[in-house]
Design a protein around this motif. Structure first.
Motif, PDB file in Angstrom:
ATOM      1  N   ALA A   5       1.447   4.485  14.036  1.00  0.00           N
ATOM      2  CA  ALA A   5       0.667   3.844  15.098  1.00  0.00           C
ATOM      3  C   ALA A   5      -0.225   2.754  14.520  1.00  0.00           C
ATOM      4  O   ALA A   5      -0.646   2.828  13.361  1.00  0.00           O
ATOM      5  N   CYS A   6      -0.488   1.753  15.338  1.00  0.00           N
ATOM      6  CA  CYS A   6      -1.417   0.673  14.984  1.00  0.00           C
ATOM      7  C   CYS A   6      -2.222   0.338  16.230  1.00  0.00           C
ATOM      8  O   CYS A   6      -1.671   0.238  17.323  1.00  0.00           O
ATOM      9  N   HIS A   7      -3.513   0.170  16.035  1.00  0.00           N
ATOM     10  CA  HIS A   7      -4.378  -0.218  17.154  1.00  0.00           C
ATOM     11  C   HIS A   7      -5.352  -1.276  16.657  1.00  0.00           C
ATOM     12  O   HIS A   7      -6.028  -1.090  15.644  1.00  0.00           O
ATOM     13  N   TYR A   8      -5.414  -2.384  17.382  1.00  0.00           N
ATOM     14  CA  TYR A   8      -6.327  -3.466  17.037  1.00  0.00           C
ATOM     15  C   TYR A   8      -7.522  -3.452  17.965  1.00  0.00           C
ATOM     16  O   TYR A   8      -7.380  -3.459  19.185  1.00  0.00           O
ATOM     17  N   ASN A   9      -8.718  -3.429  17.393  1.00  0.00           N
ATOM     18  CA  ASN A   9      -9.962  -3.494  18.151  1.00  0.00           C
ATOM     19  C   ASN A   9     -10.519  -4.899  17.982  1.00  0.00           C
ATOM     20  O   ASN A   9     -11.039  -5.243  16.924  1.00  0.00           O
ATOM     21  N   GLU A  10     -10.391  -5.712  19.030  1.00  0.00           N
ATOM     22  CA  GLU A  10     -10.828  -7.104  18.932  1.00  0.00           C
ATOM     23  C   GLU A  10     -12.346  -7.248  18.878  1.00  0.00           C
ATOM     24  O   GLU A  10     -12.855  -8.266  18.407  1.00  0.00           O
ATOM     25  N   CYS A  11     -13.078  -6.243  19.325  1.00  0.00           N
ATOM     26  CA  CYS A  11     -14.545  -6.321  19.308  1.00  0.00           C
ATOM     27  C   CYS A  11     -15.095  -6.371  17.887  1.00  0.00           C
ATOM     28  O   CYS A  11     -16.050  -7.091  17.611  1.00  0.00           O
ATOM     29  N   VAL A  17      -4.584   1.791  11.308  1.00  0.00           N
ATOM     30  CA  VAL A  17      -3.177   2.060  11.017  1.00  0.00           C
ATOM     31  C   VAL A  17      -3.028   3.545  10.730  1.00  0.00           C
ATOM     32  O   VAL A  17      -3.785   4.115   9.934  1.00  0.00           O
ATOM     33  N   VAL A  18      -2.059   4.185  11.385  1.00  0.00           N
ATOM     34  CA  VAL A  18      -1.761   5.594  11.143  1.00  0.00           C
ATOM     35  C   VAL A  18      -0.359   5.664  10.541  1.00  0.00           C
ATOM     36  O   VAL A  18       0.609   5.166  11.127  1.00  0.00           O
ATOM     37  N   PHE A  19      -0.255   6.264   9.362  1.00  0.00           N
ATOM     38  CA  PHE A  19       1.022   6.392   8.681  1.00  0.00           C
ATOM     39  C   PHE A  19       1.763   7.633   9.164  1.00  0.00           C
ATOM     40  O   PHE A  19       1.189   8.492   9.834  1.00  0.00           O
ATOM     41  N   GLY A  20       3.016   7.728   8.793  1.00  0.00           N
ATOM     42  CA  GLY A  20       3.864   8.835   9.213  1.00  0.00           C
ATOM     43  C   GLY A  20       3.331  10.198   8.827  1.00  0.00           C
ATOM     44  O   GLY A  20       3.538  11.185   9.533  1.00  0.00           O
ATOM     45  N   ASP A  21       2.616  10.276   7.708  1.00  0.00           N
ATOM     46  CA  ASP A  21       2.077  11.566   7.257  1.00  0.00           C
ATOM     47  C   ASP A  21       0.707  11.874   7.861  1.00  0.00           C
ATOM     48  O   ASP A  21       0.078  12.874   7.518  1.00  0.00           O
ATOM     49  N   GLY A  22       0.233  11.008   8.778  1.00  0.00           N
ATOM     50  CA  GLY A  22      -1.049  11.243   9.440  1.00  0.00           C
ATOM     51  C   GLY A  22      -2.235  10.556   8.779  1.00  0.00           C
ATOM     52  O   GLY A  22      -3.341  10.566   9.322  1.00  0.00           O
ATOM     53  N   THR A  23      -2.034   9.961   7.625  1.00  0.00           N
ATOM     54  CA  THR A  23      -3.107   9.244   6.939  1.00  0.00           C
ATOM     55  C   THR A  23      -3.524   8.035   7.773  1.00  0.00           C
ATOM     56  O   THR A  23      -2.681   7.323   8.321  1.00  0.00           O
ATOM     57  N   THR A  24      -4.838   7.819   7.868  1.00  0.00           N
ATOM     58  CA  THR A  24      -5.376   6.705   8.641  1.00  0.00           C
ATOM     59  C   THR A  24      -6.037   5.696   7.715  1.00  0.00           C
ATOM     60  O   THR A  24      -6.719   6.066   6.761  1.00  0.00           O
ATOM     61  N   GLU A  53       1.363  -7.914  18.488  1.00  0.00           N
ATOM     62  CA  GLU A  53       2.309  -7.257  17.588  1.00  0.00           C
ATOM     63  C   GLU A  53       1.551  -6.636  16.414  1.00  0.00           C
ATOM     64  O   GLU A  53       1.711  -7.058  15.262  1.00  0.00           O
ATOM     65  N   PRO A  54       0.715  -5.637  16.685  1.00  0.00           N
ATOM     66  CA  PRO A  54      -0.115  -5.070  15.618  1.00  0.00           C
ATOM     67  C   PRO A  54       0.696  -4.459  14.458  1.00  0.00           C
ATOM     68  O   PRO A  54       0.258  -4.514  13.313  1.00  0.00           O
ATOM     69  N   PHE A  55       1.862  -3.903  14.755  1.00  0.00           N
ATOM     70  CA  PHE A  55       2.689  -3.345  13.681  1.00  0.00           C
ATOM     71  C   PHE A  55       3.106  -4.440  12.700  1.00  0.00           C
ATOM     72  O   PHE A  55       3.068  -4.243  11.488  1.00  0.00           O
ATOM     73  N   ALA A  56       3.512  -5.593  13.231  1.00  0.00           N
ATOM     74  CA  ALA A  56       3.930  -6.709  12.377  1.00  0.00           C
ATOM     75  C   ALA A  56       2.766  -7.189  11.516  1.00  0.00           C
ATOM     76  O   ALA A  56       2.934  -7.428  10.307  1.00  0.00           O
ATOM     77  N   TYR A  57       1.577  -7.319  12.111  1.00  0.00           N
ATOM     78  CA  TYR A  57       0.400  -7.744  11.352  1.00  0.00           C
ATOM     79  C   TYR A  57       0.084  -6.737  10.247  1.00  0.00           C
ATOM     80  O   TYR A  57      -0.131  -7.115   9.096  1.00  0.00           O
ATOM     81  N   LEU A  62      -0.151  -4.851   4.556  1.00  0.00           N
ATOM     82  CA  LEU A  62       0.159  -3.767   3.631  1.00  0.00           C
ATOM     83  C   LEU A  62       1.174  -4.166   2.563  1.00  0.00           C
ATOM     84  O   LEU A  62       1.140  -3.644   1.443  1.00  0.00           O
ATOM     85  N   ASN A  63       2.056  -5.104   2.912  1.00  0.00           N
ATOM     86  CA  ASN A  63       3.044  -5.594   1.939  1.00  0.00           C
ATOM     87  C   ASN A  63       2.558  -6.835   1.195  1.00  0.00           C
ATOM     88  O   ASN A  63       3.323  -7.456   0.465  1.00  0.00           O
ATOM     89  N   ASN A  64       1.290  -7.177   1.406  1.00  0.00           N
ATOM     90  CA  ASN A  64       0.658  -8.321   0.747  1.00  0.00           C
ATOM     91  C   ASN A  64       1.395  -9.629   1.034  1.00  0.00           C
ATOM     92  O   ASN A  64       1.552 -10.465   0.147  1.00  0.00           O
ATOM     93  N   ASN A  65       1.849  -9.804   2.270  1.00  0.00           N
ATOM     94  CA  ASN A  65       2.586 -11.004   2.675  1.00  0.00           C
ATOM     95  C   ASN A  65       1.846 -11.851   3.699  1.00  0.00           C
ATOM     96  O   ASN A  65       2.404 -12.842   4.181  1.00  0.00           O
ATOM     97  N   LEU A  66       0.621 -11.490   4.046  1.00  0.00           N
ATOM     98  CA  LEU A  66      -0.094 -12.200   5.105  1.00  0.00           C
ATOM     99  C   LEU A  66      -0.368 -13.654   4.728  1.00  0.00           C
ATOM    100  O   LEU A  66      -0.170 -14.557   5.540  1.00  0.00           O
ATOM    101  N   LYS A  67      -0.791 -13.890   3.508  1.00  0.00           N
ATOM    102  CA  LYS A  67      -1.110 -15.258   3.082  1.00  0.00           C
ATOM    103  C   LYS A  67       0.142 -16.132   3.123  1.00  0.00           C
ATOM    104  O   LYS A  67       0.108 -17.244   3.650  1.00  0.00           O
ATOM    105  N   ARG A  68       1.243 -15.640   2.600  1.00  0.00           N
ATOM    106  CA  ARG A  68       2.492 -16.396   2.604  1.00  0.00           C
ATOM    107  C   ARG A  68       2.945 -16.684   4.037  1.00  0.00           C
ATOM    108  O   ARG A  68       3.359 -17.790   4.362  1.00  0.00           O
ATOM    109  N   TYR A  69       2.826 -15.676   4.905  1.00  0.00           N
ATOM    110  CA  TYR A  69       3.202 -15.830   6.315  1.00  0.00           C
ATOM    111  C   TYR A  69       2.361 -16.930   6.971  1.00  0.00           C
ATOM    112  O   TYR A  69       2.889 -17.796   7.663  1.00  0.00           O
ATOM    113  N   ALA A  70       1.053 -16.896   6.744  1.00  0.00           N
ATOM    114  CA  ALA A  70       0.154 -17.897   7.339  1.00  0.00           C
ATOM    115  C   ALA A  70       0.447 -19.297   6.791  1.00  0.00           C
ATOM    116  O   ALA A  70       0.435 -20.276   7.543  1.00  0.00           O
TER     117      ALA A  70
END
Length: 110
Positions: A5-11, A17-24, A53-57, A62-70
């Motif tokens: 799960a992913c939830h974005y709080n714009e405030c 981010v919640v991983f498959g094993d429950g880690t937040t 698209e919070p999962f994509a973000y 997490l894959n350290n690709n945000l800078k390259r993407y931007a």
């Protein structure tokens, strides 16, 4: 690790981010993005990505690709804007005016 799960709080600009094993994990988006020097169009697109698209973000971060993407988004955006400006310059004698129109069209059409 798989994201459950992913939830974005714009405030507070935080992505939870919640991983498959429950880690937040909470990502402070503003703190992550402030370290990157990016074009305004990329910043605007990242806002859209977080909200729609919070999962994509989250995967980009997490894959350290945000800078390259931007950077790639900015390059493509500016390329399109320059191509549009060149087309408009053939219709307007004032090059600065043609470039201003191209910027305005790109901002409204993105």
């Amino acid at each position: 690790m798989k994201l459950r799960a992913c939830h974005y709080n714009e405030c507070n600009d935080v992505m939870t981010v919640v991983f498959g094993d429950g880690t937040t994990l909470r990502l402070s988006c503003s703190e992550i993005e402030v370290t990157y020097d990016m074009h305004a169009s990329a910043r605007s697109h990242l806002i859209w990505l977080k909200e729609n698209e919070p999962f994509a973000y989250a995967e980009l971060v997490l894959n350290n690709n945000l800078k390259r993407y931007a950077e790639e988004y900015s390059r493509e955006y500016l390329k399109q804007q320059n191509e549009l400006a060149e087309q408009l310059e053939s219709h307007y004698q004032d090059k600065a005016y043609a470039q201003a129109i191209a910027r305005e069209i790109m901002m409204r059409g993105d």
